[in-house]
Write an enzyme that holds these catalytic residues in place. Structure first.
Site, mmCIF file in Angstrom:
data_model
loop_
_atom_site.group_PDB
_atom_site.id
_atom_site.type_symbol
_atom_site.label_atom_id
_atom_site.label_comp_id
_atom_site.label_asym_id
_atom_site.label_seq_id
_atom_site.Cartn_x
_atom_site.Cartn_y
_atom_site.Cartn_z
ATOM 1 N N LYS A 104 0.984 -1.218 0.094
ATOM 2 C CA LYS A 104 -0.125 0.025 0.010
ATOM 3 C C LYS A 104 0.973 1.352 0.006
ATOM 4 C CE LYS A 104 -4.152 -1.964 1.946
ATOM 5 N NZ LYS A 104 -5.047 -1.879 3.457
ATOM 6 N N LYS B 284 -6.433 -11.058 -6.771
ATOM 7 C CA LYS B 284 -7.555 -11.257 -5.856
ATOM 8 C C LYS B 284 -8.781 -10.239 -6.458
ATOM 9 C CE LYS B 284 -8.802 -10.584 -0.981
ATOM 10 N NZ LYS B 284 -8.300 -9.979 0.359
ATOM 11 N N LYS C 199 -12.211 -5.206 -3.417
ATOM 12 C CA LYS C 199 -13.309 -4.087 -3.310
ATOM 13 C C LYS C 199 -12.961 -2.584 -3.636
ATOM 14 C CE LYS C 199 -13.399 -4.005 1.724
ATOM 15 N NZ LYS C 199 -12.486 -5.109 2.143
#
Length: 339
Positions: free
Chosen positions: A119, A204, A207
């Site tokens: 991140k 993956k 969302k």
């Protein structure tokens, strides 16, 4: 709240409101919470909204998506009479204990977290600054878990490292200051449903994904679901075979179909002689599986006062469970008790 037969075991897990919940969230976690976990143990399920603040965010969107996530958890079958459903920021004990976890962890441990590295790299790549909370949020996650005397944490493989950190911090705190915390363990669904992005089947289904063409959201309209599945990336060759390493696109579709129908992906592969037929069946299976969730969400969304009441009661119960242990931790480290 009704007590379940497995009340000796306590489960905690949560979802981040960093985006709309996906098919991957449902098959990989939420469905098991509803169908299995809330019936076998004393379970707490949390919308971990504080974790959404570790990167740049829109406050109004965080509030909106947090409410939607809580409503979807209820729509998916979490029963407030069987489990505790609440919002993290409504229970101050999470933040109180988080600081003690920061005082127990080391800088090196935080910087070794894989999600921090990934991140932080994404933030830097787009010219943003890396917030300190992105580095320290595993301490908050440890507090989320340890505050409740949690025995089991149902998580995906990408969160296992954080649960291992929570274990290490619990052991370290207990050794330094006396027995205070239960040492939790990570658990996984009996049939793990690893749902991948339909356009990038080696990644993956997230969302918070920037590109959404390969992400099926729980509230997508049926035609949108069908379109995304029918446009899913497949692989070279024409025959349908379950080979996750060599043919991840087809394997992903077979995994989704198996998760929806309770079948075995390898055996399902033998029933198809074309990608088109497989995609059509996957699309219909997903639409039908999500139909009751969407319908129940619409009912609950029309009753915001009911959802608020559920979350309020959940927070009250969570607070009553967490406060004694967090107070004991404050005393153990040498802080004066409040008057």
């Amino acid at each position: 709240m009704a007590m379940t037969a497995g009340a000796g075991t306590r489960i905690f897990s949560g979802v981040q409101p960093t985006g709309h919940l996906t098919l991957g969230n449902y098959l990989g976690a939420v469905r098991q919470w509803a169908e299995v976990d809330q019936h076998r143990a004393e379970a707490l399920f949390c919308v971990v909204d504080l974790h959404a603040l570790t990167v740049e965010h829109d406050p109004a969107r965080v509030r909106r998506v947090s409410r939607q996530a809580a409503t979807l958890l209820l729509a998916a079958g979490l029963d407030p009479e069987l489990c505790t459903v609440f919002v993290q920021s409504h229970v101050a004990e999470h933040l109180r204990l988080s600081y003690l976890m920061e005082c127990t962890a080391s800088d090196g441990e935080m910087r070794r977290m894989i999600q921090y590295k990934e991140k932080a790299a994404r933030e830097q790549a787009r010219g943003g600054s890396v917030r300190l909370s992105l580095l320290t949020y595993p301490a908050l996650m440890a507090a989320d878990i340890l505050a409740y005397g949690t025995h089991e944490v149902p998580v995906g493989e990408d969160q296992r490292q954080h649960v291992e950190l929570a274990r290490d911090l619990a052991v370290r705190f207990n050794q330094r200051y006396g027995a205070t915390f239960v040492v939790p363990k990570a658990t996984h669904p009996v049939v793990a449903a690893r749902v991948r992005d339909l356009q990038e089947p080696t990644s993956k289904m997230r969302k918070s994904q920037a590109r959404t063409a390969g992400v099926v959201y729980l509230l997508d309209e049926p035609e949108v679901v069908r379109k995304k599945v029918l446009r899913a990336v497949t692989d070279a060759g024409r025959d349908v075979a379950y080979e996750p390493e060599q043919r991840p696109g087809v394997a992903n579709l077979l995994n989704v179909l198996a998760a929806c129908t309770g079948g075995d992906p390898r055996r399902l592969a033998e029933e198809y002689d074309s990608y088109g037929a497989l995609k059509k069946d996957v699309a219909e299976a997903v639409v039908e599986m999500l139909r009751p969730v969407r319908e129940r969400h619409a009912e609950l969304a029309a009753e915001p006062a009911h959802v608020d009441a559920v979350l309020r009661r959940g927070a009250e119960r969570a607070r009553s469970l967490a406060r004694p242990r967090v107070d004991a931790a404050f005393e153990a480290v040498g802080l004066l008790p409040a008057g």
